[in-house]
Design a protein around this motif. Structure first.
Motif, short mmCIF file in Angstrom:
data_model
loop_
_atom_site.label_atom_id
_atom_site.label_comp_id
_atom_site.label_asym_id
_atom_site.label_seq_id
_atom_site.Cartn_x
_atom_site.Cartn_y
_atom_site.Cartn_z
N MET A 1 0.85 -1.20 0.00
CA MET A 1 0.00 0.00 0.00
C MET A 1 0.88 1.24 0.00
SD MET A 1 -2.79 1.26 2.83
CE MET A 1 -3.71 -0.26 2.84
N ARG A 2 0.50 2.20 -0.79
CA ARG A 2 1.26 3.45 -0.83
C ARG A 2 0.73 4.40 0.24
NH1 ARG A 2 4.07 6.09 -5.06
NH2 ARG A 2 3.16 4.68 -6.61
N ARG A 6 1.59 13.75 2.45
CA ARG A 6 1.55 15.19 2.17
C ARG A 6 1.12 15.42 0.74
NH1 ARG A 6 6.84 17.60 0.36
NH2 ARG A 6 8.18 15.87 -0.24
N LEU A 8 1.83 17.30 -2.69
CA LEU A 8 3.06 17.80 -3.33
C LEU A 8 2.82 19.12 -4.05
CD1 LEU A 8 4.37 14.42 -4.79
CD2 LEU A 8 4.95 15.50 -2.62
N MET B 1 8.82 13.38 -1.05
CA MET B 1 7.98 12.65 -1.99
C MET B 1 7.29 11.49 -1.30
SD MET B 1 7.91 11.72 -5.76
CE MET B 1 8.75 13.20 -6.03
N ASN B 2 6.02 11.32 -1.58
CA ASN B 2 5.31 10.19 -1.00
C ASN B 2 5.85 8.90 -1.59
OD1 ASN B 2 3.47 11.61 0.68
ND2 ASN B 2 2.45 12.31 -1.18
N GLN B 3 6.09 7.94 -0.76
CA GLN B 3 6.72 6.70 -1.18
C GLN B 3 5.80 5.52 -0.94
OE1 GLN B 3 9.82 6.59 -2.53
NE2 GLN B 3 10.03 8.81 -2.32
N ILE B 4 6.06 4.45 -1.66
CA ILE B 4 5.35 3.21 -1.39
C ILE B 4 5.96 2.57 -0.15
CG2 ILE B 4 4.87 0.88 -2.20
CD1 ILE B 4 4.87 1.97 -5.02
N ARG B 5 5.14 2.33 0.84
CA ARG B 5 5.62 1.64 2.03
C ARG B 5 4.70 0.46 2.27
NH1 ARG B 5 5.96 6.80 6.13
NH2 ARG B 5 6.78 8.26 4.62
N ILE B 7 2.52 -1.47 4.51
CA ILE B 7 1.83 -1.27 5.78
C ILE B 7 1.20 -2.60 6.14
CG2 ILE B 7 0.07 0.06 6.97
CD1 ILE B 7 0.50 2.24 4.90
N GLY B 15 5.09 7.15 12.35
CA GLY B 15 5.88 7.93 11.42
C GLY B 15 5.01 8.69 10.43
N THR B 16 3.71 8.40 10.39
CA THR B 16 2.83 9.17 9.53
C THR B 16 2.64 10.55 10.13
OG1 THR B 16 0.92 8.25 10.63
CG2 THR B 16 1.64 7.16 8.63
N ALA B 17 2.00 11.42 9.38
CA ALA B 17 2.00 12.84 9.70
C ALA B 17 1.53 13.17 11.12
CB ALA B 17 1.15 13.57 8.69
N THR B 18 0.36 12.70 11.47
CA THR B 18 -0.19 13.03 12.79
C THR B 18 -1.03 11.85 13.25
OG1 THR B 18 -2.04 14.08 11.68
CG2 THR B 18 -0.31 15.53 12.47
#
Lengths: 154, 218
Positions: A1-2, A6, A8, B1-5, B7, B15-18
């Protein structure tokens, strides 16, 4: 899952638009459609038009918007498309009915816009759910209704 | 940059924003606080770092109950006194609750989940999405099996409807299956879960729903 944590930028930002244009030629721009009623959510999971499951977790000072760019790299981009908001257009027969309509709209906490002599109510459910709340105003024809084309509403 | 992680489970969402913010609303006495008392140990058992903001009319009763419960560090429970109709501070102007959440997040940097409990209200009560990312509405069997049929905005619009106190159904003349069927009928494809907060029955399913919706568990 991506994981999207934020925004961009906007798809019409000059530099971003240039890069999106290039990626579109390679069919590499995916779309995340968000229903208009969900656009205020900072966190949600959803599936893009391309079939990718994404998790959105934005900082609390950011919200999604139509054209928000969530992914942008050499080979791929993801852009938000906010679903169209449908509006119920209500027109009261006379001033007394308009006063009563205004009371109901406020008491029911409806999201409204004003369009001349009409009251536009944002539809988050079936039309009948709204009309039934107006009771005699609707059943006695003291308020007429129609659905506004989302394009016209703009 | 948003990355594929990848989960895979709740803890990996660190580690996510809030912190995710969820709301729990519903009528007076439906079991909101009792449900939270059941949710806390299950969430903690899954490794979720959490805190709670309670709302009461003119007291801090629910916050004090949770602080005394021994289930959670009392410092992780904050109280907001609505002072007026409870929905005003979760919908019309949620500033007090947003501020309370911000304070808890700054005090506990690893916080992953913030639970905001509304004061007991009526069936029209809903949460602003400026305040929460996702919210549930708790009704109870003893409140009457006609509640789903009344199609209150709280029942219709919440992300999860919880029907609590299922153990009381035979004592108050309620056909639980029929009540759940009607609840699902009025909500379309939105979920409905049944719980007995006294025994803990059904609580795991509620935690599953929370973790999947806002902590992105599989």
């Amino acid at each position: 899952m991506r994981l999207i944590d934020r925004i961009l930028g906007r798809r019409d930002d000059t530099e971003i638009a240039h890069r999106l244009h290039h990626l579109e030629h390679h069919h590499a721009v995916d779309i995340l459609t968000i229903p208009s009623g969900d656009v205020a959510r900072r966190r949600l999971r959803a599936t893009t038009l391309g079939g990718e499951e994404v998790a959105v977790a934005l900082p609390r000072d950011q919200t999604l918007f139509d054209g928000a760019v969530l992914v942008l790299d050499e080979a791929h981009a993801l852009v938000v498309r906010v679903g169209e908001q449908h509006w119920l257009r209500l027109v009261a027969r006379d001033k007394a009915d308009a006063l009563e309509l205004g009371y109901h709209a406020g008491n029911l906490h409806w999201r409204v816009r004003f369009d001349g002599e009409a009251l536009l109510v944002a539809l988050d459910g079936p039309v009948d759910d709204y009309l039934v709340r107006l009771g005699a105003l609707a059943t006695e024809g003291r308020v007429s209704h129609s659905i506004v084309d989302p394009v016209q509403a703009h | 940059m948003n990355q594929i992680r990848t989960i895979e489970a709740v803890p990996s969402s660190k580690g996510t924003a809030t912190a995710a913010r969820i709301g729990i609303g519903g009528p007076v006495g439906s079991g909101k606080t009792a449900l939270i008392e059941r949710l806390i140990p299950v969430l903690a058992g899954r490794g979720v770092d959490l805190a709670v903001v309670t709302n009461d009319l003119v007291t801090k009763e629910d916050a004090e109950r949770l602080r005394r419960s021994g289930l959670i560090d009392p410092e992780r429970v904050s109280a907001v006194e609505a002072g007026a109709c409870p929905h005003t501070v979760i919908r019309e102007d949620p500033t007090l609750n947003i501020a309370a959440g911000d304070v808890l997040e700054s005090r506990f940097p690893g916080l992953e989940l913030l639970i905001l409990e509304s004061g007991g209200d009526n069936l029209a009560s809903t949460f602003s999405l400026d305040l929460v990312d996702w919210w549930m509405f708790v009704i109870d069997v003893a409140g009457g099996d006609d509640i789903p049929r009344k199609r209150g905005p709280g029942v219709l619009r919440c992300d999860l409807l919880v029907v609590n106190k299922t153990d009381l159904a035979p004592h108050v003349g309620v056909d639980l299956d029929s009540m759940l069927f009607e609840a699902r009928s009025v909500r379309g494809d939105k979920p409905v879960l049944a719980t007995n907060a006294r025994s803990g029955q059904g609580v795991e399913a509620v935690v599953d729903a929370i973790c999947r919706a806002v902590l992105f568990a599989p």
